[in-house]
Design an enzyme around this catalytic site. Sequence first.
Site, PDB file in Angstrom:
ATOM      1  N   ARG A  87       0.855  -1.188   0.000  1.00  0.00           N
ATOM      2  CA  ARG A  87       0.000   0.000   0.000  1.00  0.00           C
ATOM      3  C   ARG A  87       0.889   1.236   0.000  1.00  0.00           C
ATOM      4  O   ARG A  87       1.685   1.427   0.907  1.00  0.00           O
ATOM      5  CB  ARG A  87      -0.891   0.012   1.240  1.00  0.00           C
ATOM      6  CG  ARG A  87      -1.698   1.292   1.409  1.00  0.00           C
ATOM      7  CD  ARG A  87      -2.556   1.249   2.670  1.00  0.00           C
ATOM      8  NE  ARG A  87      -3.371   2.434   2.778  1.00  0.00           N
ATOM      9  CZ  ARG A  87      -3.223   3.394   3.712  1.00  0.00           C
ATOM     10  NH1 ARG A  87      -2.291   3.296   4.638  1.00  0.00           N
ATOM     11  NH2 ARG A  87      -4.005   4.440   3.716  1.00  0.00           N
ATOM     12  N   HIS A 131      -2.886  10.924   0.535  1.00  0.00           N
ATOM     13  CA  HIS A 131      -2.402  10.730   1.906  1.00  0.00           C
ATOM     14  C   HIS A 131      -1.763  12.052   2.336  1.00  0.00           C
ATOM     15  O   HIS A 131      -0.571  12.139   2.582  1.00  0.00           O
ATOM     16  CB  HIS A 131      -1.430   9.545   1.966  1.00  0.00           C
ATOM     17  CG  HIS A 131      -1.214   8.968   3.341  1.00  0.00           C
ATOM     18  ND1 HIS A 131      -1.344   7.615   3.612  1.00  0.00           N
ATOM     19  CD2 HIS A 131      -0.863   9.539   4.514  1.00  0.00           C
ATOM     20  CE1 HIS A 131      -1.070   7.396   4.894  1.00  0.00           C
ATOM     21  NE2 HIS A 131      -0.773   8.544   5.470  1.00  0.00           N
ATOM     22  N   GLU A 176      -7.605   8.617   5.919  1.00  0.00           N
ATOM     23  CA  GLU A 176      -7.914   9.290   7.186  1.00  0.00           C
ATOM     24  C   GLU A 176      -8.384  10.735   7.037  1.00  0.00           C
ATOM     25  O   GLU A 176      -7.713  11.679   7.465  1.00  0.00           O
ATOM     26  CB  GLU A 176      -6.695   9.242   8.113  1.00  0.00           C
ATOM     27  CG  GLU A 176      -6.218   7.846   8.425  1.00  0.00           C
ATOM     28  CD  GLU A 176      -5.166   7.795   9.532  1.00  0.00           C
ATOM     29  OE1 GLU A 176      -4.658   8.852   9.927  1.00  0.00           O
ATOM     30  OE2 GLU A 176      -4.872   6.695  10.017  1.00  0.00           O
ATOM     31  N   ASN A 305      -7.623   1.865   9.720  1.00  0.00           N
ATOM     32  CA  ASN A 305      -6.341   2.129  10.387  1.00  0.00           C
ATOM     33  C   ASN A 305      -6.609   2.172  11.876  1.00  0.00           C
ATOM     34  O   ASN A 305      -7.470   2.929  12.334  1.00  0.00           O
ATOM     35  CB  ASN A 305      -5.760   3.481   9.967  1.00  0.00           C
ATOM     36  CG  ASN A 305      -5.308   3.496   8.514  1.00  0.00           C
ATOM     37  OD1 ASN A 305      -5.379   2.486   7.817  1.00  0.00           O
ATOM     38  ND2 ASN A 305      -4.842   4.644   8.064  1.00  0.00           N
ATOM     39  N   TYR A 307      -4.769   2.248  15.830  1.00  0.00           N
ATOM     40  CA  TYR A 307      -3.600   2.324  16.714  1.00  0.00           C
ATOM     41  C   TYR A 307      -3.956   2.112  18.181  1.00  0.00           C
ATOM     42  O   TYR A 307      -3.274   1.389  18.884  1.00  0.00           O
ATOM     43  CB  TYR A 307      -2.855   3.655  16.495  1.00  0.00           C
ATOM     44  CG  TYR A 307      -2.200   3.666  15.128  1.00  0.00           C
ATOM     45  CD1 TYR A 307      -0.966   3.074  14.932  1.00  0.00           C
ATOM     46  CD2 TYR A 307      -2.861   4.200  14.017  1.00  0.00           C
ATOM     47  CE1 TYR A 307      -0.384   3.024  13.667  1.00  0.00           C
ATOM     48  CE2 TYR A 307      -2.278   4.153  12.753  1.00  0.00           C
ATOM     49  CZ  TYR A 307      -1.050   3.562  12.586  1.00  0.00           C
ATOM     50  OH  TYR A 307      -0.478   3.498  11.337  1.00  0.00           O
ATOM     51  N   GLU A 371      -3.649  -0.038   8.067  1.00  0.00           N
ATOM     52  CA  GLU A 371      -2.524   0.377   8.912  1.00  0.00           C
ATOM     53  C   GLU A 371      -2.721  -0.162  10.319  1.00  0.00           C
ATOM     54  O   GLU A 371      -3.817  -0.060  10.875  1.00  0.00           O
ATOM     55  CB  GLU A 371      -2.420   1.906   9.046  1.00  0.00           C
ATOM     56  CG  GLU A 371      -1.896   2.638   7.849  1.00  0.00           C
ATOM     57  CD  GLU A 371      -1.791   4.154   8.088  1.00  0.00           C
ATOM     58  OE1 GLU A 371      -1.638   4.586   9.243  1.00  0.00           O
ATOM     59  OE2 GLU A 371      -1.867   4.888   7.085  1.00  0.00           O
TER      60      GLU A 371
HETATM   61  C1  FCB Z   1      -1.672   7.405  10.619  1.00  0.00           C
HETATM   62  C2  FCB Z   1      -1.193   7.905   9.278  1.00  0.00           C
HETATM   63  C3  FCB Z   1       0.163   7.384   8.892  1.00  0.00           C
HETATM   64  C4  FCB Z   1       1.100   7.315  10.072  1.00  0.00           C
HETATM   65  C5  FCB Z   1       0.461   6.606  11.238  1.00  0.00           C
HETATM   66  C6  FCB Z   1       1.358   6.447  12.445  1.00  0.00           C
HETATM   67  O1  FCB Z   1      -2.585   8.317  11.156  1.00  0.00           O
HETATM   68  O2  FCB Z   1      -2.099   7.539   8.277  1.00  0.00           O
HETATM   69  O3  FCB Z   1       0.668   8.178   7.851  1.00  0.00           O
HETATM   70  O4  FCB Z   1       1.547   8.567  10.402  1.00  0.00           O
HETATM   71  O5  FCB Z   1      -0.705   7.273  11.616  1.00  0.00           O
END
Ligand code: FCB
Length: 464
Positions: A87, A131, A176, A305, A307, A371
């Site tokens: 990607r 992006h 995002e 995505n 985290y 992600e």
């Molecule tokens: C996301 C982004 C990516 C990277 C990660 C840690 O929000 O899409 O570019 O910075 O966080």
Amino acid sequence: MNPVAARGLLLPEADFPPSFRWGVATSSYQIEGAVAEDGRTPSIWDTFSRVPGAVAGGDNGDVACDHYHRMPQDVALIKSLGVDTYRFSVAWPRVQPGGRGPVNPAGLAFYDRLTDELLAAGVDPWVTLYHWDLPQELEDAGGWPSRDTAYRFADYAMLVFDKLSDRVDNWTTLNEPWCSAWLGYAIGVHAPGRKDYDASIAAVHHLLLGHGLATQRMRAAATREHTFGITLNTGTADPLTDTETDRAAARRADGMGLRIYLDPLRKGGYPQDMVDDLAARGTAFPVRDGDLAIIATPFDVLGVNFYFGQDFSGTDEQGSLVDEDGHPVVRAVLPDRPRTAMGWPITPERFTQLLVRLHRDYPGLPLVITENGAAFDDVADESGFVTDDDRTAYLAEHLAAVAAAREQGADIRGYFAWSLLDNFEWAEGYAKRFGIVHVDYATQVRTPKQSALWFRDTIARNRA
Ligand code: FCB
């Protein structure tokens, strides 16, 4: 032997079917460098990174990982990891300098070569069209709060689609949009660094409109089958306590973070509670006749995505229900867990919760994890190798969380690690390393970390 097993680390092992996609992800401004070559013009990130204090260490993407010049070696590296998908994103100001007008053949040629290189290596390209590197001229003309940017985006998307769609199957419009709208226009910690709440609400609508316009036009022009999608940043928003106030704060956070994107994309309109909240603040999405139908254009896959997850409280630290402007408090409280170098709590169980919820609330939409990953304070040995037990564990726990969500019925078709390389982490500059491959920025030498070897072996085991 598996490097992790050799170290005696006990990690969860998750099982996935042979059809499951395995990938690594990057984005243009974070890795390419070569910001003034072959006709590329500045993006909002070139400008923003020059603002004193905007980016940690005064860093910028001028050189980054020098991927623009090292692309063939980087594709060989990707292949060596055994992934089937890569990607990457296309830099709008390379392909269409200034964001309008004709294509720049020299800029587009880079992505043409990258596509061929990937296909020759047996790796499927997964293209993200935006992006975050908006051409600066379009920001000068109003940026995403301006309706015209949505139409400019669709024109640009078609320039890329015309060139690559004979070979590229997977098309993501935006990465995002919450970050573009909120971080970029409301709180100003990302490019273009504006602090204007109403502008950010307009940006949300025009980002979604741009997605819909581009998706419609690409689909209409397609001469074979493609997968169209959008990638959202997702998290979980739980009430800190079971009080009415905290539940309202969590509802608002979830509304602004997720539902104002997914409801128009999948349910044909903005969520009424958020429309009411915005009205109470004297603002509204600038919807014109026909927009909602365009935004709700069917698409094939949602890029997720993830985290970390958060809790929300409806009171500030002093117990007040309203902020200084008289608006209801929505205060994020990070769950009490071990943290990554970003200060983000490690919450894999909330990843499962999120994926199951997406499956329940937005049915019929296949998911791909576009992600997931973590920054830690890596220490490389003399050879450049990083024994990143922490990152390896993060990936293993989150993959297990994906497997758990699949067991509960969520239709998840793939997982891409963020990121292939250590890179320019936006406002954090180069200080935060998310790569599964270490980059020595002085020499540009790439060295796969333990997590990369573990990922490679995990993919191989699942294919066997
Ligand atoms: C996301 C982004 C990516 C990277 C990660 C840690 O929000 O899409 O570019 O910075 O966080």
